[in-house]
Design a protein around this motif. Sequence first.
Motif, PDB file in Angstrom:
ATOM      1  N   LEU A  28       0.763  -1.047   0.165  1.00 28.10           N
ATOM      2  CA  LEU A  28      -0.239   0.287   0.295  1.00 28.10           C
ATOM      3  C   LEU A  28       0.833   1.398  -0.397  1.00 28.10           C
ATOM      4  N   SER A  29       1.875   0.821   0.678  1.00 29.06           N
ATOM      5  CA  SER A  29       3.064   2.232   0.987  1.00 29.06           C
ATOM      6  C   SER A  29       4.157   2.936  -0.615  1.00 29.06           C
ATOM      7  N   ALA A  30       4.130   1.709  -0.991  1.00 25.68           N
ATOM      8  CA  ALA A  30       4.977   1.254  -2.300  1.00 25.68           C
ATOM      9  C   ALA A  30       3.754   1.825  -3.409  1.00 25.68           C
ATOM     10  N   ASN A  31       2.399   1.941  -3.392  1.00 31.76           N
ATOM     11  CA  ASN A  31       1.221   2.009  -4.702  1.00 31.76           C
ATOM     12  C   ASN A  31       0.969   3.611  -4.088  1.00 31.76           C
ATOM     13  N   SER A  32       0.334   4.163  -2.964  1.00 29.02           N
ATOM     14  CA  SER A  32       0.354   5.432  -2.362  1.00 29.02           C
ATOM     15  C   SER A  32       1.684   6.513  -2.939  1.00 29.02           C
ATOM     16  N   ASP A  33       3.368   6.068  -2.486  1.00 25.90           N
ATOM     17  CA  ASP A  33       3.918   6.497  -3.166  1.00 25.90           C
ATOM     18  C   ASP A  33       3.869   7.140  -4.930  1.00 25.90           C
ATOM     19  N   LEU A  34       3.276   5.110  -5.782  1.00 26.99           N
ATOM     20  CA  LEU A  34       3.484   5.224  -7.001  1.00 26.99           C
ATOM     21  C   LEU A  34       2.497   6.637  -7.922  1.00 26.99           C
ATOM     22  N   ILE A  35       1.190   6.726  -6.751  1.00 29.98           N
ATOM     23  CA  ILE A  35       0.944   7.847  -7.695  1.00 29.98           C
ATOM     24  C   ILE A  35       0.787   8.615  -7.513  1.00 29.98           C
ATOM     25  N   SER A  36       1.584   9.509  -5.537  1.00 32.52           N
ATOM     26  CA  SER A  36       1.587  10.055  -6.290  1.00 32.52           C
ATOM     27  C   SER A  36       2.886  10.600  -6.792  1.00 32.52           C
ATOM     28  N   LEU A  37       3.839   9.800  -7.290  1.00 28.77           N
ATOM     29  CA  LEU A  37       4.537  10.129  -8.200  1.00 28.77           C
ATOM     30  C   LEU A  37       4.187  10.530  -9.894  1.00 28.77           C
ATOM     31  N   MET A  81      -1.915  10.928 -16.355  1.00 25.60           N
ATOM     32  CA  MET A  81      -1.145  11.072 -15.566  1.00 25.60           C
ATOM     33  C   MET A  81      -1.482  12.927 -15.305  1.00 25.60           C
ATOM     34  N   ALA A  82      -1.532  13.373 -16.512  1.00 27.21           N
ATOM     35  CA  ALA A  82      -1.915  15.171 -16.569  1.00 27.21           C
ATOM     36  C   ALA A  82      -3.918  14.935 -16.287  1.00 27.21           C
ATOM     37  N   THR A  83      -4.263  14.550 -16.632  1.00 23.31           N
ATOM     38  CA  THR A  83      -5.759  14.114 -16.627  1.00 23.31           C
ATOM     39  C   THR A  83      -6.275  14.137 -14.801  1.00 23.31           C
ATOM     40  N   HIS A 105      -7.954   1.046 -11.158  1.00 22.40           N
ATOM     41  CA  HIS A 105      -8.681   1.307 -10.639  1.00 22.40           C
ATOM     42  C   HIS A 105      -8.931   3.569 -10.889  1.00 22.40           C
ATOM     43  N   ASN A 106      -8.036   3.490 -10.131  1.00 16.16           N
ATOM     44  CA  ASN A 106      -7.574   5.409 -10.635  1.00 16.16           C
ATOM     45  C   ASN A 106      -8.022   5.732 -11.949  1.00 16.16           C
ATOM     46  N   ILE A 107      -7.482   4.842 -13.548  1.00 18.88           N
ATOM     47  CA  ILE A 107      -7.825   5.437 -14.806  1.00 18.88           C
ATOM     48  C   ILE A 107      -9.580   5.454 -14.638  1.00 18.88           C
ATOM     49  N   ALA A 108      -9.913   3.984 -14.711  1.00 18.64           N
ATOM     50  CA  ALA A 108     -11.318   3.957 -14.572  1.00 18.64           C
ATOM     51  C   ALA A 108     -12.213   4.975 -14.102  1.00 18.64           C
ATOM     52  N   LEU A 109     -11.916   5.313 -12.885  1.00 22.69           N
ATOM     53  CA  LEU A 109     -12.610   6.277 -12.146  1.00 22.69           C
ATOM     54  C   LEU A 109     -12.980   7.459 -12.778  1.00 22.69           C
ATOM     55  N   LEU A 110     -10.800   8.361 -13.665  1.00 21.84           N
ATOM     56  CA  LEU A 110     -10.992   9.169 -13.953  1.00 21.84           C
ATOM     57  C   LEU A 110     -11.811   9.375 -15.579  1.00 21.84           C
ATOM     58  N   ASP A 111     -12.127   7.382 -16.257  1.00 26.73           N
ATOM     59  CA  ASP A 111     -12.732   7.343 -17.521  1.00 26.73           C
ATOM     60  C   ASP A 111     -14.718   7.485 -17.706  1.00 26.73           C
ATOM     61  N   LYS A 112     -14.563   7.200 -16.443  1.00 26.93           N
ATOM     62  CA  LYS A 112     -16.310   7.048 -16.220  1.00 26.93           C
ATOM     63  C   LYS A 112     -17.159   7.566 -15.129  1.00 26.93           C
ATOM     64  N   ARG A 119     -16.437  10.710  -7.683  1.00 29.30           N
ATOM     65  CA  ARG A 119     -15.579   9.968  -7.942  1.00 29.30           C
ATOM     66  C   ARG A 119     -14.473   9.365  -6.775  1.00 29.30           C
ATOM     67  N   LEU A 120     -14.971  10.497  -5.325  1.00 22.22           N
ATOM     68  CA  LEU A 120     -14.446  10.233  -4.474  1.00 22.22           C
ATOM     69  C   LEU A 120     -15.441   9.224  -3.301  1.00 22.22           C
ATOM     70  N   TRP A 121     -16.389   9.304  -3.601  1.00 26.69           N
ATOM     71  CA  TRP A 121     -17.504   8.061  -3.095  1.00 26.69           C
ATOM     72  C   TRP A 121     -17.222   6.653  -3.907  1.00 26.69           C
ATOM     73  N   TYR A 122     -16.970   6.920  -4.789  1.00 26.96           N
ATOM     74  CA  TYR A 122     -16.390   5.511  -5.356  1.00 26.96           C
ATOM     75  C   TYR A 122     -14.588   4.675  -4.642  1.00 26.96           C
ATOM     76  N   ALA A 123     -14.600   5.956  -5.171  1.00 27.21           N
ATOM     77  CA  ALA A 123     -13.194   5.202  -4.411  1.00 27.21           C
ATOM     78  C   ALA A 123     -13.034   4.967  -2.715  1.00 27.21           C
TER      79      ALA A 123
END
Length: 175
Positions: A28-37, A81-83, A105-112, A119-123
């Motif tokens: 989870l920590s690695a994922n969070s760091d990657l999403i932040s990057l 990433m820009a979106t 998951h984030n891409i799916a949220l952005l697309d849909k 988005r935050l509710w679904y997240a």
Amino acid sequence: MLMNNNDYLAVVDEIKTRIHVARHKAILSANSDLISLYWDIGNIINERSVWGNKFVENLSRDIKLEFPHATGYSPRNLRYMATFAKAYPDKVILQRSVAKLPWGHNIALLDKVKDEDQRLWYAGKAIESGWSRDWLAIQIESQLYERQALADKTTNYSVHCQRNTRTCFQLLKTS
């Protein structure tokens, strides 16, 4: 000492549980760091949007040259990433919610889902319930938000949370 006595087996179970928890936290920590990057990269791209599409293509090529075995830096993904950075301009919200989800998951949220509160509710629901990306997509397509949050139906969220998902999600994740 017998290795099958109850005390020994309890110690083994406790150690196994701690190993599983530590591994899960590390992922989870690695994922969070990657999403932040990815948010940081997206923000940098957005700040230089006047440079045009060739900037993204050249950036992708140069990243691949420096990190030949790294994946996820195609022009398409850099545009995501820009979106992503535009969709969540406040990095605090990012760190409390969507950074806990895998990139897919984030891409799916952005697309849909175009609305940030939705988005935050679904997240939040995806994190809370451990939804796969496919299950998240199914929930979005079946309009779970409209059926539960907007219709004031009984959910795991309080009435306040049903009406103000961003505040509720932040409270749930910080408590």
